[in-house]
Design an enzyme around this catalytic site. Structure first.
Site: not given
Ligand code: NAI
Ligand code: FAD
Length: 469
Positions: A239, A447
């Site tokens: 992006v 089961h």
């Molecule tokens: P994330 O680290 O999970 O994913 C970020 C994504 O954005 C990656 O795939 C990365 O390659 C991509 N990315 C980075 N810069 C980019 C760019 N300039 N252009 C396009 N793609 C790009 O981060 P996210 O989703 O923001 O979540 C943050 C944190 O919040 C997670 O790491 C997690 O620890 C926590 N979280 C946990 C959840 C759960 O346990 N179910 C739910 C939501 C958040």
């Protein structure tokens, strides 16, 4: 001890901070907690885990009512969406849950201060509210100040049309077209919510796969299902710019493999490219703590900072940014201060993505084992071969077990399918006790349940002898 002198002060009331405070109080420490917002519970309860799961649940019910009931012989008439009511229910869940934390603070006789905490010196914390600043004294402090959404150059989260998860959980309308940057946890969970509610959803991701921190097989499977359900993916796209044009957004990206431009127009752009540790105005400089290159507070293996009596836990320190990791660290610091011998097993912190199918993982991925030249064997079992899954029309996904080829000890478990968020607990427990795949395979599983898929995957890993495959 005077009223405002404490054994321990916890700064931040997220799952790290409030759990730590409760454990401290249970262990007999005079404890205070400081929170800069007017409700307790941190990111997790206010704008993270709890509202996102409430929204995922509501949107899944709506989606199922429209798309999944007919096959069960249930004909549903006109279905309509009362979006404001759905959003209000989410907020009601948040309010009740946050209120529960305040109840727990009072029950445990923990003094709660609402205001922004900052170090004056290592034993003095200033708390700034709208009207005044007070000072309290402490022997020990636990920093649990969490994290905030991050962005990247070329784009500002204006909170209007270019939004983070916080705003995405509080929209007043279902977008016609939601453009998501980042195919990580937030992007896919909240992207799923709005897709189910009828939005067109396009996900732009820099990497060449989705959920790239997890075992690659899970990402491939999840992408297939989400694509089938209508989410558009633009992988390997960088992006370059996002603009708010007033009534819409315009995203410009570059296909890094084909060197081709991509322009997407939508009504909102969700930026979910990670989170940054939050230490703004914490007065770290007053006690001589410097953050690392990623803004995290450095700690030793006891979670002690470079300053005696000052500890840090959760999203503000290294490691995965997960609520249960923060909680474990909160317990650890409290028990350590009480001269107990606690332990956090960082190798066994499960990761879950609450899409449908759910994705869950613990231990080593195949990619990690290969990179570290660790020999392994594997067993997989698809949900489509499971009676319980067929009975519920939930046959997407599989469970994969990776085990040591000589000792049979389980090294990693990776699953995508129905209720995997809950199923992963059995794998964590088995691995905590160093179970072999055969140990699990020889354990009786009720089961018909989804848990039988784990037993079958363990049978497959043990000796390639699943029963139902
Ligand atoms: P994330 O680290 O999970 O994913 C970020 C994504 O954005 C990656 O795939 C990365 O390659 C991509 N990315 C980075 N810069 C980019 C760019 N300039 N252009 C396009 N793609 C790009 O981060 P996210 O989703 O923001 O979540 C943050 C944190 O919040 C997670 O790491 C997690 O620890 C926590 N979280 C946990 C959840 C759960 O346990 N179910 C739910 C939501 C958040
Ligand atoms: P936080 O929860 O961020 O709490 C820190 C608190 O400290 C905040 O309330 C903040 O206001 C306060 N604070 C900061 N500085 C000060 C100061 N100087 N003075 C006083 N108070 C201060 N994780 C999961 O495990 N499962 C999930 O399903 C999940 N879903 C998520 C969904 C979303 C949309 C988001 C954004 C995150 C999600 N997470 C999930 C991640 C999870 O929310 C965090 O890992 C967790 O909240 C971290 O806990 P913490 O205690 O370290 O910090």
């Amino acid at each position: 001890m005077s009223e405002n002198n404490f054994d321990v002060v916890v700064i931040g009331s997220g799952p790290g901070g409030y759990v730590c405070a409760i454990r401290m109080a249970q262990l007999g420490f005079k404890t205070a907690i400081i929170e800069r917002y007017s409700t307790l519970g941190g990111t997790c309860l206010n704008v993270g885990c709890i509202p996102s799961k409430a929204f995922l649940d509501s949107s899944e019910r709506y989606h199922q009512t429209i798309h999944s009931h007919a096959i069960h012989g249930i004909n549903v008439g006109d279905v309509s969406l009362d979006f404001p009511k759905m959003v209000k229910r989410v907020q009601d869940v948040v309010d009740t849950t946050c209120g529960g934390v305040k109840y727990l603070m009072d029950k445990n006789k923990i003094t709660t201060f609402f205001g922004h905490g900052s170090f004056k010196d290592k034993n003095t914390i200033a708390i700034k509210t709208e009207h005044e600043t007070i000072e309290i004294k402490t022997k020990n402090t636990v920093i649990a100040t969490g994290s905030k959404p991050t962005s990247f150059p070329g784009m500002e989260i204006d909170k209007k049309r270019i939004i983070s998860s916080t705003e995405a959980l509080k929209l007043t309308e279902v977008p016609e077209h939601l453009v998501v940057i980042g195919a990580g946890v937030i992007g896919l969970e909240l992207g799923s919510v709005y897709k189910r509610l009828g939005a067109k959803v396009s996900v732009v991701e820099y990497a060449d796969g989705i959920i790239s921190m997890m075992d690659k097989e899970l990402g491939r499977n999840l992408q297939k299902v989400l694509k089938r359900d209508g989410i558009d993916f633009y992988l390997s796209h960088q992006v370059e710019k996002v603009e708010n044009t007033g009534t819409a957004i315009k995203l410009t990206a570059k296909d890094i493999k084909k060197d081709k431009a991509l322009i997407l127009e939508g009504d909102y752009c969700l930026v979910s490219v990670g989170r940054r540790p939050y230490t703004d105005n914490l007065g770290l400089e007053n006690i001589g703590i410097s953050v690392d290159e990623r803004g995290r507070i450095p700690t030793d293996k006891h979670l002690k900072t470079t300053v005696d009596g000052v500890y840090a836990i959760g999203d503000v320190v290294k490691g995965t940014m997960l609520a249960h990791k923060a909680e474990e660290e909160g317990m650890f610091v409290a028990e350590q201060l009480a001269n107990q011998k606690p332990h956090v097993n960082y190798d066994l912190i499960p990761g879950v993505i609450y899409t449908w199918p759910e994705v869950a993982s613990v231990g080593k991925t195949e990619e990690e084992l290969k990179a570290n030249k660790v020999k392994y064997k594997k067993g997989s079992f698809p949900f489509k071969a499971l009676g319980r899954a067929r009975a519920s029309e939930e046959s997407d996904g599989l469970i994969k077990v990776l085990a040591d080829p000589i000792t049979d000890e389980i090294l990693g478990v990776h699953m995508i399918g129905p209720r995997c968020a809950d199923l992963i607990a059995e794998a964590v427990l088995a691995m905590e006790y160093k179970a072999s795949a055969e140990d699990v395979a020889r354990t009786c599983h009720a089961h018909p349940t989804y848990t039988e898929a784990f037993k079958e995957a363990c049978l497959a890993a043990t000796d390639n002898r699943p029963i139902h495959l």
